[in-house]
Design an enzyme around this catalytic site. Structure first.
Site, PDB file in Angstrom:
ATOM      1  N   ASP A  50       0.966  -1.216  -0.018  1.00  0.00           N
ATOM      2  CA  ASP A  50      -0.004  -0.016  -0.153  1.00  0.00           C
ATOM      3  C   ASP A  50       0.855   1.221  -0.064  1.00  0.00           C
ATOM      4  OD1 ASP A  50      -2.964  -0.452   0.339  1.00  0.00           O
ATOM      5  OD2 ASP A  50      -2.310  -1.827   1.811  1.00  0.00           O
ATOM      6  N   GLU A  73      -5.139   7.303   0.481  1.00  0.00           N
ATOM      7  CA  GLU A  73      -5.726   6.636   1.539  1.00  0.00           C
ATOM      8  C   GLU A  73      -4.581   6.622   2.617  1.00  0.00           C
ATOM      9  OE1 GLU A  73      -7.938   2.313   2.986  1.00  0.00           O
ATOM     10  OE2 GLU A  73      -7.148   2.736   1.115  1.00  0.00           O
ATOM     11  N   ASP A 137      -6.269   5.198  -4.590  1.00  0.00           N
ATOM     12  CA  ASP A 137      -6.337   3.984  -3.603  1.00  0.00           C
ATOM     13  C   ASP A 137      -5.243   3.033  -3.935  1.00  0.00           C
ATOM     14  OD1 ASP A 137      -6.590   2.055  -1.601  1.00  0.00           O
ATOM     15  OD2 ASP A 137      -8.767   2.133  -1.686  1.00  0.00           O
ATOM     16  N   ASP A 140      -6.854  -1.185  -3.179  1.00  0.00           N
ATOM     17  CA  ASP A 140      -8.417  -1.364  -2.649  1.00  0.00           C
ATOM     18  C   ASP A 140      -8.707  -2.800  -2.783  1.00  0.00           C
ATOM     19  OD1 ASP A 140     -10.977  -0.091  -2.108  1.00  0.00           O
ATOM     20  OD2 ASP A 140     -11.540  -1.335  -3.936  1.00  0.00           O
ATOM     21  N   THR A 142      -7.484  -4.471   0.400  1.00  0.00           N
ATOM     22  CA  THR A 142      -6.403  -5.175   1.044  1.00  0.00           C
ATOM     23  C   THR A 142      -6.382  -6.652   1.534  1.00  0.00           C
ATOM     24  OG1 THR A 142      -5.693  -2.780   1.513  1.00  0.00           O
ATOM     25  CG2 THR A 142      -4.373  -4.386   2.419  1.00  0.00           C
ATOM     26  N   SER A 267     -13.663  -5.892  -2.656  1.00  0.00           N
ATOM     27  CA  SER A 267     -13.123  -4.463  -3.061  1.00  0.00           C
ATOM     28  C   SER A 267     -14.197  -3.494  -3.737  1.00  0.00           C
ATOM     29  CB  SER A 267     -12.252  -4.603  -4.109  1.00  0.00           C
ATOM     30  OG  SER A 267     -11.868  -3.267  -4.680  1.00  0.00           O
ATOM     31  N   LYS A 271     -16.088  -3.992  -7.573  1.00  0.00           N
ATOM     32  CA  LYS A 271     -17.650  -3.865  -7.877  1.00  0.00           C
ATOM     33  C   LYS A 271     -17.821  -3.022  -9.137  1.00  0.00           C
ATOM     34  CE  LYS A 271     -19.131  -4.668  -3.204  1.00  0.00           C
ATOM     35  NZ  LYS A 271     -17.646  -4.578  -2.553  1.00  0.00           N
ATOM     36  N   ARG A 285     -25.911   0.198  -2.588  1.00  0.00           N
ATOM     37  CA  ARG A 285     -25.063   0.386  -1.325  1.00  0.00           C
ATOM     38  C   ARG A 285     -26.068   1.189  -0.607  1.00  0.00           C
ATOM     39  NH1 ARG A 285     -22.292   4.115  -0.336  1.00  0.00           N
ATOM     40  NH2 ARG A 285     -21.420   3.211   1.425  1.00  0.00           N
ATOM     41  N   ASP A 298     -12.917   5.294  -2.683  1.00  0.00           N
ATOM     42  CA  ASP A 298     -13.268   3.944  -2.999  1.00  0.00           C
ATOM     43  C   ASP A 298     -14.495   3.967  -4.349  1.00  0.00           C
ATOM     44  OD1 ASP A 298     -12.302   2.420  -0.879  1.00  0.00           O
ATOM     45  OD2 ASP A 298     -13.629   3.231   0.507  1.00  0.00           O
TER      46      ASP A 298
END
Length: 360
Positions: A50, A73, A137, A140, A142, A267, A271, A285, A298
């Protein structure tokens, strides 16, 4: 003949994400899935990869566009406090593959430990409403990265809060025919996965990645499906994703006759990738309340790619997602998300509103 808008930014982003994708994939292979991880204040795991990927991405972009801002991030706080961790990250950064170039010159990377720490901390920006801000990110997903499953290397350019460029590397995603399914364990073991990209108003594209460069780009054009709503494949949160109302998700999907859960991916950016590639049809969501928020990294880039491929994304009130809120997308302004193709979007929105009313 003049270049299309954001051609330089796209070219640089492609090379930068490619280098970071190779770095993360090679690191993962070298450890045989035994990844050393730190724990951030929110208890999510952070790997050496990361930090290293963020350092490489920001270093390359800031060298070409020094006046641009960044929101990433990671911060270098843990590295400054733990010399052994810092040393491990520096070893990875300094060994990063020298692949790609921009306008005839090698991509920049930090020349020393102090520069690496300073570059990582350039990602501590707060505002996205004005000017040019790169949102990233570095890894994304992790948790799934640590298992050798799907993850994404994400970079987006916002201009005055609007997505202009999005590039996402998917180093573990095996290339398959359009509409082919995506699963956590369907991994590109031998290769380096694929990359998706988009520029506002210019369409979405997919490329293969290898150790030497990028393959030719293929335009993504999602087709409207003539299927029953019961055949919709929702891309759902993986088990344990507590920030979403799982029972409300289930009520929506089952009210349409669809299978619940659908395809499960950890992740968030993966999606959007599954939607853009036609591997899934709908993403919901639904947070438990309007007090919840989500991180801008994200969603920036992945949303643009799906929209440029032909998809629609709105919040649960029917409004556009406001990327100009800074590091967080707040539920008071954008409550939840629906992403789907035009043919089924309104039906899913209607079912979602009914489920929310019943849950009160």
């Amino acid at each position: 003949m003049s270049s299309p808008p954001y051609a330089r930014e796209l070219a640089l982003a492609l090379q930068t994400v490619h280098r970071a994708s190779l770095l993360t994939k090679q690191f993962l292979r070298s450890l045989s899935n035994n990844v050393a991880a730190e724990t951030k204040t929110d208890d999510s795991p952070v790997t050496i990869a990361d930090f290293a990927a963020q350092a490489l991405i920001i270093s390359a972009i800031s060298a070409v566009f020094p006046s641009d801002g960044f929101i990433g991030e990671e911060s270098a706080t843990a590295l400054r406090e733990k010399p052994s961790l810092c040393s491990n990250v520096w070893n990875l950064v300094s060994s990063a593959p020298q692949v790609g170039d921009f306008e005839g010159e090698a991509l920049r990377k930090p020349k020393g430990v102090q520069e690496m720490l300073d570059v990582i901390d350039l990602g501590a920006g707060e505002q996205t409403a004005k000017g040019r801000v790169w949102v990233l990110d570095p890894v994304d997903g992790t948790a799934t990265f640590m298992k050798g499953q799907q993850y994404a290397v994400c970079l987006a350019l916002l201009v005055d809060g609007v997505q202009k460029v999005g590039v996402i590397g998917c180093p573990n995603l095996r290339r398959s025919p359009a509409g082919g399914k995506i699963h956590e364990d369907l991994v590109d073991v031998e290769g380096y996965g694929i990359m998706l990209s988009a520029v506002e108003g210019q369409g979405a594209f997919v490329r293969g990645m290898d150790a030497k460069g990028l393959e030719g780009a293929e335009r993504i054009e999602l087709k409207e499906k003539n299927v029953d709503l019961s055949e919709l494949d929702f891309v759902d949160a993986a088990p344990g994703w507590s920030s979403l109302s799982q029972e409300t998700h289930r009520a929506v999907e089952e009210s349409l006759g669809a299978k619940w859960p659908g395809t499960q991916l950890w992740s968030q950016q993966m999606k959007y990738i599954s939607l853009a590639l036609g591997a899934t049809d709908v993403m919901l969501r639904i947070p438990p309340s309007r007090d919840r928020w989500t991180q801008v990294w994200d969603h920036a880039g992945g949303q643009l790619i799906f929209q440029e491929a032909g998809g629609i994304i709105k919040d649960l009130d029917g409004g556009a997602i406001d990327m100009g809120q800074g590091r967080k997308i707040h539920g008071q302004r954008n409550f939840g998300t629906i992403a789907a193709l035009p043919w089924c979007f309104e039906r899913v929105m209607e079912a979602t509103k009914k489920a929310l009313e019943c849950s009160k």
